[in-house]
Design an enzyme around this catalytic site. Structure first.
Site, PDB file in Angstrom:
ATOM      1  N   CYS A  27      50.133  35.547  43.930  1.00 35.55           N
ATOM      2  CA  CYS A  27      48.662  35.548  43.900  1.00 35.55           C
ATOM      3  C   CYS A  27      48.128  34.935  42.621  1.00 35.55           C
ATOM      4  O   CYS A  27      48.470  35.364  41.517  1.00 35.55           O
ATOM      5  CB  CYS A  27      48.156  36.977  44.034  1.00 35.55           C
ATOM      6  N   SER A  54      40.418  45.515  52.002  1.00 33.08           N
ATOM      7  CA  SER A  54      41.830  45.159  51.970  1.00 33.08           C
ATOM      8  C   SER A  54      42.458  45.675  50.687  1.00 33.08           C
ATOM      9  O   SER A  54      41.945  45.424  49.594  1.00 33.08           O
ATOM     10  CB  SER A  54      41.961  43.634  52.036  1.00 33.08           C
ATOM     11  N   GLU A  81      34.373  34.497  43.053  1.00 35.72           N
ATOM     12  CA  GLU A  81      33.988  33.701  44.194  1.00 35.72           C
ATOM     13  C   GLU A  81      33.611  34.538  45.378  1.00 35.72           C
ATOM     14  O   GLU A  81      34.093  35.650  45.546  1.00 35.72           O
ATOM     15  CB  GLU A  81      35.188  32.868  44.625  1.00 35.72           C
ATOM     16  N   GLU A  83      41.561  44.073  43.302  1.00 35.68           N
ATOM     17  CA  GLU A  83      41.980  45.174  44.181  1.00 35.68           C
ATOM     18  C   GLU A  83      40.785  46.132  44.290  1.00 35.68           C
ATOM     19  O   GLU A  83      40.464  46.849  43.330  1.00 35.68           O
ATOM     20  CB  GLU A  83      43.206  45.870  43.576  1.00 35.68           C
ATOM     21  N   CYS A  99      50.509  40.574  41.785  1.00 31.63           N
ATOM     22  CA  CYS A  99      51.373  40.213  42.914  1.00 31.63           C
ATOM     23  C   CYS A  99      51.942  38.812  42.675  1.00 31.63           C
ATOM     24  O   CYS A  99      51.238  37.922  42.190  1.00 31.63           O
ATOM     25  CB  CYS A  99      50.593  40.280  44.216  1.00 31.63           C
ATOM     26  N   LEU A 159      50.782  43.829  53.198  1.00 29.28           N
ATOM     27  CA  LEU A 159      52.151  44.344  53.309  1.00 29.28           C
ATOM     28  C   LEU A 159      53.167  43.366  52.705  1.00 29.28           C
ATOM     29  O   LEU A 159      53.883  43.694  51.778  1.00 29.28           O
ATOM     30  CB  LEU A 159      52.449  44.602  54.788  1.00 29.28           C
ATOM     31  N   HIS A 160      53.286  42.206  53.293  1.00 32.61           N
ATOM     32  CA  HIS A 160      54.035  41.073  52.742  1.00 32.61           C
ATOM     33  C   HIS A 160      55.550  41.231  52.702  1.00 32.61           C
ATOM     34  O   HIS A 160      56.259  40.278  52.368  1.00 32.61           O
ATOM     35  CB  HIS A 160      53.539  40.696  51.333  1.00 32.61           C
ATOM     36  N   CYS A 214      42.716  40.575  38.149  1.00 30.51           N
ATOM     37  CA  CYS A 214      43.355  41.729  38.795  1.00 30.51           C
ATOM     38  C   CYS A 214      44.581  42.114  37.984  1.00 30.51           C
ATOM     39  O   CYS A 214      45.303  41.252  37.482  1.00 30.51           O
ATOM     40  CB  CYS A 214      43.774  41.385  40.225  1.00 30.51           C
ATOM     41  N   CYS A 220      42.898  29.405  51.375  1.00 28.05           N
ATOM     42  CA  CYS A 220      43.718  30.328  50.596  1.00 28.05           C
ATOM     43  C   CYS A 220      44.515  29.624  49.512  1.00 28.05           C
ATOM     44  O   CYS A 220      45.219  28.668  49.797  1.00 28.05           O
ATOM     45  CB  CYS A 220      44.685  31.042  51.522  1.00 28.05           C
ATOM     46  N   CYS A 251      33.372  36.884  52.547  1.00 25.01           N
ATOM     47  CA  CYS A 251      34.499  37.442  51.796  1.00 25.01           C
ATOM     48  C   CYS A 251      34.060  37.598  50.347  1.00 25.01           C
ATOM     49  O   CYS A 251      33.655  36.631  49.717  1.00 25.01           O
ATOM     50  CB  CYS A 251      35.699  36.507  51.898  1.00 25.01           C
ATOM     51  N   ASN A 287      49.007  29.280  50.402  1.00 25.21           N
ATOM     52  CA  ASN A 287      48.556  28.000  49.857  1.00 25.21           C
ATOM     53  C   ASN A 287      48.981  27.896  48.402  1.00 25.21           C
ATOM     54  O   ASN A 287      48.736  28.810  47.611  1.00 25.21           O
ATOM     55  CB  ASN A 287      47.036  27.873  49.973  1.00 25.21           C
TER      56      ASN A 287
HETATM   57  S1  SF4 Z   1      47.073  40.103  45.875  1.00 27.65           S
HETATM   58 FE1  SF4 Z   1      45.288  41.432  45.459  1.00 27.65          FE
HETATM   59  S2  SF4 Z   1      46.173  43.193  44.358  1.00 27.65           S
HETATM   60 FE2  SF4 Z   1      47.715  41.540  44.273  1.00 27.65          FE
HETATM   61  S3  SF4 Z   1      47.278  40.483  42.307  1.00 27.65           S
HETATM   62 FE3  SF4 Z   1      46.157  39.405  43.937  1.00 27.65          FE
HETATM   63  S4  SF4 Z   1      44.089  40.308  43.871  1.00 27.65           S
HETATM   64 FE4  SF4 Z   1      45.461  41.725  42.815  1.00 27.65          FE
END
Ligand code: SF4
Length: 405
Positions: A126, A236, A99, A205, A123, A259-260, A119, A378, A112, A335
């Site tokens: 995600c 990012s 996307e 990433e 994470c 960071l999170h 990925c 998001c 974006c 989200n």
């Molecule tokens: S937050 Fe970024 S690095 Fe982490 S799984 Fe999602 S796309 Fe990959």
């Protein structure tokens, strides 16, 4: 054929930066300045047909057409929200899609873009990570996102942000005079395209796809192509420390770090790459990056997860952790997507968290939710688009601009 895929018999000009184009023309026995002409046609005129490059001789155009083409993305869907946010779903083959999202604001237009299909970093919060890794996008697939979005917006008469209204750009097959079109597009004459800012915050990433991403960044920055300033291109990362150092040396654009969490135990859980490159290494790399960064701060992104990382104690811990790093915070209301196992922090909690950071002296913004009616916000796409596409076309998607980084 999906755009930019290796294996086609024609070279996709969207795959080539200035050096690549110079090499292509050298192979044809042509002078290096042809590369500059081609960059203008492809990225400033946003031309989609090599035969339209009318300041090349007919014989050179024919030679070029036998070798190369301009192959943009295969668009699966193109949707505009009530607030002007526009989202494209692009087929990248193999049952996968990525996307990109265009976010118009008063003084800028931000695109974006994605850098990988899926990925590998997984994470916890995600939706892209939940899909696993499919493959790296090629340079053409990364550059093609900006190329296509600019074309689509110009064709629809979307104004350059901050500039006056102007006539829509004639695309190939339309309105080329007998002498051929002028070399500069309307937006070049005005100095600004509809898209003034690019953020690599979509799927994937970016630093795990280093070579293709850095070549694409070169095209974004090249004055003969999009001519974006380094300050207006933001990459990012979730924290691939060695690649951050490489980027600092090779192509330092603005940096955002996902960071999170303010301690290693929590970040190990939320961002597993932290087990390899823990916070001390990540923050040291962020500081090193600032030596050569186009902005004098790093943006730290922080997704707000109810009861997980959003207490005042977490905010104080975070403030202590980064106290020596020139930085800003961007708080991201999470989200939801199905089976994620997280809840979004309540608005009051996000505001309280912001207050702690602000009181500690950090500029702290809260990311606005945009394009909710088209699933561009998001984290929403994974739940809605993925369910839909599983049923119909088996193309996977993820939130762009979003949950990812
Ligand atoms: S937050 Fe970024 S690095 Fe982490 S799984 Fe999602 S796309 Fe990959």
């Amino acid at each position: 054929m999906p755009f930019g895929r290796p294996g086609g018999h024609l070279i996709n000009l969207l795959d080539l930066d200035a050096a690549g184009l110079a090499a292509l023309f050298a192979d044809m026995g042509e002078k290096p300045f042809r590369a500059k002409q081609a960059l203008h046609w492809v990225h400033q005129r946003l031309e989609g047909d090599v035969q339209a490059m009318t300041d090349l001789s007919r014989s050179l155009r024919e030679k070029l057409a036998a070798t190369a083409e301009i192959r943009g993305p295969a668009v699966v869907s193109d949707t505009t929200a009530a607030d002007g946010t526009r989202k494209w779903l692009l087929d990248v083959g193999g049952g996968n899609a990525v996307e990109m999202v265009y976010i118009p604001e008063d003084d800028r237009g931000t695109l974006c873009i994605s850098s990988q299909a899926g990925c590998a970093l997984d994470c916890a919060f995600c939706s892209t990570g939940k899909q696993g890794f499919n493959r790296n996008l090629t340079t053409a697939e990364i550059v093609g996102q900006l190329w296509h979005a600019n074309r689509a917006l110009l064709a629809d008469g979307v104004s350059a942000k901050g500039g006056p209204e102007r006539e829509p750009l004639a695309l190939e097959g339309e309105a080329h005079s007998a002498k051929g079109p002028p070399m500069t597009a309307p937006w070049v004459e005005q100095g600004r395209a509809p898209i003034t800012n690019v953020v690599l915050m979509g799927m994937g990433e970016p630093l795990a796809n280093y070579d293709y991403v850095v070549t694409a960044l070169g095209v974004f920055l090249d004055d003969n192509a999009y001519g974006l300033s380094r300050r207006r291109v933001t990459l990012s990362t979730s924290g691939l420390v060695p690649a951050m150092d490489r980027l600092r040396a090779d192509c330092p654009v603005a940096l955002a770090v996902s960071l999170h969490a303010g301690n290693d135990a929590l970040r190990d859980r939320l961002v597993p790459i932290n087990r390899k490159y823990p916070l001390a290494q990540l923050l040291a790399a962020s500081l090193r990056y600032l030596d050569r960064a186009p902005r004098d701060f790093v943006t730290f992104e922080y997704v707000m997860l109810d009861g997980v990382n959003d207490s005042d104690l977490h905010a104080h811990e975070l403030a202590r952790l980064v106290r020596d790093i020139p930085c800003k915070f961007n708080l991201i209301p999470w989200n939801p997507f199905p089976d994620a196992g997280f809840e979004t922090s309540p608005r009051s909690r996000i505001l309280a968290f912001q207050r702690v950071l602000a009181d500690a002296g950090f500029v702290t913004t809260i990311r606005k939710t945009r394009g909710e009616d088209i699933d561009a916000a998001c984290g929403q796409l994974a739940g809605r688009v993925q369910d839909r596409t599983k049923r119909h076309i088996r193309i996977h998607s993820a939130p762009a601009g979003t949950a990812a980084h």
